[in-house]
Write an enzyme that holds these catalytic residues in place. Structure first.
Site: not given
Ligand code: ZN
Length: 370
Positions: A205, A220, A273, A335
């Site tokens: 992102h 995030e 992430h 993640e």
């Molecule tokens: Zn993400």
């Protein structure tokens, strides 16, 4: 420039802005505690169990009200507070107080005597001072194997990182931060184990794409670069060449991220992430892959994360993600915990966690290339 990273000590300071949960969030109001100490209870009754306390100035996000009580979430659980000592806040006040959220300052401690402080990140820079063993400085920035530190009178200088230890200082005054299990990590020098390897790190992102929004309104996109930098430092210490796809808060498309990786002779692509989910209890780390080599890489890295970090292990899974499908190198997407889970979020924002992840990814890669 000084970079302070806010650490939100949920559990003490309350959830300032909760991710929308089944549509309640639009109607949620923010209140501030006006009295010295206020009990947080399991039910709307003075006889109910006390889950914790709030102190003057703490903010509470309220989702419903009944009989003089308001309902919020405390440490991930439904909780009730007597409304009597709460003052409603409007939007402008909420963001003001959010600015004042607890800060964490990174520091380093000198581990040898007579360590030179230099004007730049290298032996070739002039010595501008000296530091004795045990002296602690605020860490501003790390470049390669050099730390930029803050000196007296607003000055700055550089010290060799091998002559220092890194610490995290929480100046919140609240000591409720969960302790990250201090599993002793192997010393951070394993020179050469990844030499000649080119690793691309991809902090998810950025810019107009905030990624997931977690507890306290945290984005995030603001959590992925610090951890990518930490991993990059550790990989470089192990001899790897590292490219990072995004080094600031700007937008990079998925196509560009894959193209950056494909423009190098990349040995591994790792996208970083954080996860989010409307149910607060969802937690832990997962690693995703698409190709067969990606699967091997995912196995090695997830196994290493499992033995180095304390967050729940959700395992590996095949997913058809753009950056995994369009990168020529073995690719994984990790993640690194749920920013909607209070336990995960508190740990995610510690320097300890970043270091554990950096160590885990490095040894996972070493394992994979064996
Ligand atoms: Zn993400």
């Amino acid at each position: 420039m000084r970079t302070f990273r806010p650490i939100i000590t949920i559990g003490f300071i309350l959830l300032v802005l909760l991710i929308p949960i089944s549509g309640h969030a639009e109607s949620a109001k923010t209140y501030e505690v006006s009295t010295g100490v206020l009990n947080v209870r399991s039910e709307p009754s003075l006889n109910a169990n006390t889950l914790g306390i709030l102190t003057k100035g703490n903010q509470v996000q309220v989702f419903q009200e009944q009989y003089g009580w308001v309902q919020t979430y405390y440490q991930g659980k439904e909780a009730w507070i007597a409304k009597h000592h709460l003052i409603p806040l409007d939007e402008s006040q909420v963001s003001q107080v959010k600015q004042a959220t607890v800060l964490s300052i990174e520091t380093i401690t000198i581990t040898a005597d007579g360590v030179n402080i230099r004007s730049g990140p290298g032996e070739e820079y002039p010595v501008i001072g000296s530091a004795s063993s045990g002296k602690t400085y605020e860490l501003i920035h790390t470049e390669g194997s050099w730390h930029k530190v803050s000196l007296k009178g607003g000055k700055t200088g550089w010290v060799a990182s091998k002559l220092t230890n890194k610490n995290a200082v929480n100046n919140s005054g609240n000591s409720e931060k969960p302790k990250v299990n201090a599993k002793t990590l192997s010393p951070t020098k394993q020179s050469g184990s990844l030499s000649d390897r080119h690793i691309v790190l991809d902090p998810g992102h950025g810019g107009r794409d905030p990624g997931a929004i977690g507890l306290g309104g945290i984005y995030e996109k603001s959590l992925t670069p610090p951890i990518a930098n930490r991993v990059a430092d550790r990989l470089r210490n192990a001899g790897a060449n590292v490219t990072i796809t995004r080094e600031g808060d700007y937008y990079v498309s998925l196509e560009q991220r894959a193209a950056i990786s494909n423009s190098h002779d990349t040995d591994a692509f790792i996208s970083l992430h954080f996860n989010a989910y409307p149910i607060l209890s969802a937690q832990g780390i997962s690693t995703f892959y698409y190709s067969r080599p990606g699967q091997q890489l995912a196995k090695s890295v997830q196994a290493s994360l499992y033995s180095n970090v304390t967050l729940y292990n959700r395992g590996i899974k095949r997913e058809d993600y753009h950056v995994l499908r369009n990168t020529a190198a073995p690719a994984i997407l990790i993640e690194l915990g749920f920013i909607t889970n209070p336990h995960d979020l508190n740990i995610i924002q510690t320097v300890d966690y970043e270091q554990q992840v950096a160590e885990a990814i490095t040894s996972g890669l070493i394992d994979y290339f064996k």
